[in-house]
Scaffold this active site. Structure first.
Site, mmCIF file in Angstrom:
data_model
loop_
_atom_site.group_PDB
_atom_site.id
_atom_site.type_symbol
_atom_site.label_atom_id
_atom_site.label_comp_id
_atom_site.label_asym_id
_atom_site.label_seq_id
_atom_site.Cartn_x
_atom_site.Cartn_y
_atom_site.Cartn_z
ATOM 1 N N LEU A 171 0.859 -1.174 0.000
ATOM 2 C CA LEU A 171 0.000 0.000 0.000
ATOM 3 C C LEU A 171 0.898 1.227 0.000
ATOM 4 O O LEU A 171 1.957 1.227 0.645
ATOM 5 C CB LEU A 171 -0.922 0.021 1.226
ATOM 6 N N ASP A 172 0.476 2.265 -0.701
ATOM 7 C CA ASP A 172 1.265 3.485 -0.769
ATOM 8 C C ASP A 172 1.427 4.114 0.610
ATOM 9 O O ASP A 172 0.668 3.836 1.540
ATOM 10 C CB ASP A 172 0.608 4.498 -1.718
ATOM 11 N N PHE A 173 2.406 4.996 0.709
ATOM 12 C CA PHE A 173 2.683 5.695 1.958
ATOM 13 C C PHE A 173 1.453 6.442 2.463
ATOM 14 O O PHE A 173 1.180 6.477 3.666
ATOM 15 C CB PHE A 173 3.849 6.668 1.735
#
Length: 337
Positions: free
Chosen positions: A185-187
């Site tokens: 998952l992205d930051f």
């Protein structure tokens, strides 16, 4: 000033000692041993002829080294020998293909010998990767699977040059093996993230041929036109190829913000955000709420972990065609620290 008379010292007992000297009454006949002095090897050992016989001391159990003891205990759960690349994969060190490449490169050794692809390994073998001893989990040891509610502001990586907070810092610590992330998952993306101790299971959960759905809750500013929805359902062109949503539903919202539920069957980098940007819409918040058969539990708060029960893990292994521990066998669980 006249000198003070010195009082004569009282003579010691005149009882003769075996060495010809004098000793005190009741004292041992052996000369006192000086601290740090070595025993004289030439001196005969004194034994009491009248001493009663004593039972011999029980033999002490030899101490087993810690590492050997650990391997022996694991053999209670050990099954038949398994191929090295499969064993390393299910122990969480990568996919089978990655392990084959590592073995071909000569980076893996078994009992001090460089390993070869296809080598069978039995419980108790000492396996090293790049000279470091690794912990192995045979197929009759049930892997662990956990759900993690990732908050925004954490990176799904162990090594980050920017030293940002990592999701791995929030996971239970293992005495052996490691956690393998199922996808990323992205930051700035929150929501459901899966981890397992089995690299082979993680590979199956991420492989495109299993078509596991990823479902997201998306918040954008304003409503999306019917034309933009149609394009997102039929497919848009991205830098790394075409992409489309398998489902697109309106989830309501208050004021200028609108929520949508979208689903797709792949997990490319920032794919959901890039798809919305391709139709001129900017995502202000993104949360994954489902991954395959797992749904983000309503009571699981951000930063919390929930472990999947053993029967559900067994079913998951069977659904993906992986070896399942036979009923009645003890299920190995790595201890947490």
């Amino acid at each position: 000033m006249p000198a003070k008379p010195v009082k004569p010292r009282k003579p010691r007992s005149s009882t003769p000692s075996p060495a010809g000297g004098r000793r005190r009454e009741g004292a041992s006949s052996a000369p006192p041993a000086r601290r740090g002095a070595r025993a004289d090897a030439s001196a005969p050992r004194r034994e009491a002829e009248d001493a009663p016989e004593r039972d011999p001391a029980p033999a002490r159990t030899p101490r087993v080294p810690r590492e050997t003891s650990k391997r022996t205990r694991h053999q209670e759960f050990a099954a038949k020998p398994e191929r090295l690349h499969k064993l390393l994969a299910q122990s969480g060190y990568g996919s089978r293909r990655e392990m084959e490449e590592m073995i071909e490169a000569g980076r893996v050794a078994v009992d001090g010998e460089t390993a070869t692809v296809g080598l069978l390994v039995s419980p108790g073998a000492r396996v090293k990767i790049n000279g470091k001893l690794v912990q192995l989990k045979f197929s009759n040891r049930l892997p662990r699977v956990i759900l993690y509610h990732k908050p925004e502001g954490e990176i799904v990586s162990r090594d980050d040059p920017e030293k940002r907070p990592s999701v791995f810092n929030a996971l239970p610590r293992l005495s052996g093996g490691r956690w393998v992330a199922v996808g990323r998952l992205d930051f700035n993306t929150s929501g459901l993230l899966l981890f397992t101790t089995s690299g082979e299971l993680a590979n199956r959960l991420m492989h495109p041929r299993y078509n596991l759905v990823r479902e997201y809750a998306v918040r954008v500013l304003g409503e999306i036109s019917d034309e933009a929805r149609l394009r997102l359902r039929e497919g848009v062109e991205l830098e790394d190829g075409p992409a489309k949503f398998a489902a697109f539903e309106d989830a309501g919202g208050d004021g200028a913000n609108r929520w949508y539920r979208v689903a797709l069957y792949e997990g490319r980098n920032r794919e959901v955000r890039r798809m919305f940007e391709s139709v001129g819409v900017v995502v202000s918040r993104l949360m994954r709420v489902r991954y395959g058969p797992f749904i983000l539990p309503p009571g699981l708060r951000r930063g919390q972990v929930r472990e999947i029960e053993a029967p559900d893990v067994q079913k998951l292994l069977a659904d993906f065609g992986l070896d399942v521990p036979a009923p009645g066998r003890p299920l190995h669980r790595p201890r947490e620290r």
